[in-house]
Motif scaffolding. Sequence first.
Motif, mmCIF file in Angstrom:
data_model
loop_
_atom_site.group_PDB
_atom_site.id
_atom_site.type_symbol
_atom_site.label_atom_id
_atom_site.label_comp_id
_atom_site.label_asym_id
_atom_site.label_seq_id
_atom_site.Cartn_x
_atom_site.Cartn_y
_atom_site.Cartn_z
ATOM 1 N N GLN A 11 -64.377 27.454 75.426
ATOM 2 C CA GLN A 11 -65.690 27.545 76.070
ATOM 3 C C GLN A 11 -66.363 26.185 76.146
ATOM 4 O O GLN A 11 -66.874 25.781 77.190
ATOM 5 C CB GLN A 11 -66.604 28.499 75.297
ATOM 6 C CG GLN A 11 -66.433 29.955 75.614
ATOM 7 C CD GLN A 11 -67.573 30.779 75.044
ATOM 8 O OE1 GLN A 11 -68.699 30.315 74.894
ATOM 9 N NE2 GLN A 11 -67.286 32.033 74.721
ATOM 10 N N GLU A 58 -64.458 29.874 71.277
ATOM 11 C CA GLU A 58 -65.470 28.806 71.153
ATOM 12 C C GLU A 58 -64.945 27.454 71.614
ATOM 13 O O GLU A 58 -65.617 26.723 72.348
ATOM 14 C CB GLU A 58 -65.941 28.728 69.695
ATOM 15 C CG GLU A 58 -67.046 27.708 69.475
ATOM 16 C CD GLU A 58 -67.507 27.664 68.027
ATOM 17 O OE1 GLU A 58 -68.075 26.634 67.626
ATOM 18 O OE2 GLU A 58 -67.277 28.662 67.296
ATOM 19 N N GLU A 63 -72.731 29.540 69.019
ATOM 20 C CA GLU A 63 -72.388 28.339 68.254
ATOM 21 C C GLU A 63 -71.880 27.235 69.182
ATOM 22 O O GLU A 63 -72.220 26.058 69.007
ATOM 23 C CB GLU A 63 -71.339 28.677 67.197
ATOM 24 C CG GLU A 63 -71.875 29.558 66.077
ATOM 25 C CD GLU A 63 -70.851 29.759 64.964
ATOM 26 O OE1 GLU A 63 -69.799 29.079 64.999
ATOM 27 O OE2 GLU A 63 -71.112 30.575 64.066
ATOM 28 N N ALA A 64 -71.081 27.610 70.173
ATOM 29 C CA ALA A 64 -70.614 26.616 71.140
ATOM 30 C C ALA A 64 -71.792 26.059 71.933
ATOM 31 O O ALA A 64 -71.845 24.867 72.251
ATOM 32 C CB ALA A 64 -69.589 27.243 72.073
ATOM 33 N N ASP A 76 -70.859 31.574 73.967
ATOM 34 C CA ASP A 76 -70.956 31.727 72.513
ATOM 35 C C ASP A 76 -72.121 30.900 71.974
ATOM 36 O O ASP A 76 -72.293 29.733 72.346
ATOM 37 C CB ASP A 76 -69.648 31.268 71.868
ATOM 38 C CG ASP A 76 -69.673 31.374 70.366
ATOM 39 O OD1 ASP A 76 -69.387 32.456 69.841
ATOM 40 O OD2 ASP A 76 -69.986 30.354 69.713
#
Length: 408
Positions: A325, A322, A340-341, A338
């Motif tokens: 990324q 994350e 959340e990222a 990802d």
Amino acid sequence: MSKRFNHCRATAPLTAVCVLVAVLTGCGRQRDGDVYTVLNSSTDETYHRWDAQAMDRCGERLGVTVEQQSVPAAQVMTKALRMASSKSLPDIVQFDASEMPTFAEAGGLTDLETLGLSTRGIPRGIVDFGSYEGTYYGAARSVNTLALFYDRDVLDEAGVAVPTTWDELREAARKLTRGKRYGLALSAGGAEDGVFQFTPFMWSNGGDETRLDGPRVVQALDYWKALLADGSLSKSTVNWTQADVNDQFMAGNAAMMINGPWQVETLNTKKSLRWGIARIPAPRAGADSVAPLGGTVLTVPDTGDPERQRTAGRIVACLAGEKEQLSYALKSWMVPADAEAAAVWRERVPGLRALADQVATARSRTAKLGAGWPNVSLALQSAFQAALTGESSGAALKRAQQRATSGN
């Protein structure tokens, strides 16, 4: 396309599979125990530096040295094949996602989940993007897709709202076509750029690459023909790459364009251009806008050294984590893989949120056909050229389906 992002190249010829099957046996060369090599396409100085910094951070964390060997994107597959033939494959190869199935089909890649990488928190479309026949071989750090870019000043002056449906797009393009300025620019050239740009229209309309002559695909190509007949598209669209499209937009010769985030850096060099971005219009209100995923994936070749492969897997997990990324995506204008990222990315670059929305419903070109995608791509390229220069969409796509099926 721009910089290092060869987001929409077709895969290498399938004869490469035979080569791989023949060479992926036997012992390899002696390797430096603490030095791990990544073959990638980061030939641009900026991206090479960003990747080097990320690899240094991950190497320090894991107690190893990570070095990159960069070649032009069009040469990654051939370079990897040569290295396979000499038993000198690198520890990690960053393939264009459309090329990855060729190595995977021959058994040349390692299942990343067996190396401890998880797909949890990654949208299904992006998991498919790095998978072949249900096995996860490639981890994406970030992905790209297509969206509708528009000139805010031109639309405001004409009193035209940003279109969300095909009917609205067609009407807006008509109104915005004035003098030397076309309402819309897109790439319908006889190369993978054109195929990449057609897939949002084909998929959003319910068309399928397994049946190119289906009514939904014909309808999508007819829509392109209608835009051309309206005068809203330049006749030169059959020759344009995505870079050409961006040039036309920046020169004021198009009020809107279909393009990707790899153009953002160039767009921002023209300070007087106030551009906006939106999802590609769908056939009807409420329908999903389904665009293609583009970008690269990090893979671990089967080098015959399980211990090195496990460490290579940990390097991939770090580079595709994350934190890395998000760092990479914020620099490159791509969208983190990802979820959340990507949520953090939306807040950091609110002007590009439409890209994250588009990625959420995007698809991999090879998800259904795997290494068979190149046949479809080549068939579609010929169909565009024929249909947009006079042939009926139905006839052009019927021939395309026959060509895709036969492989000729």
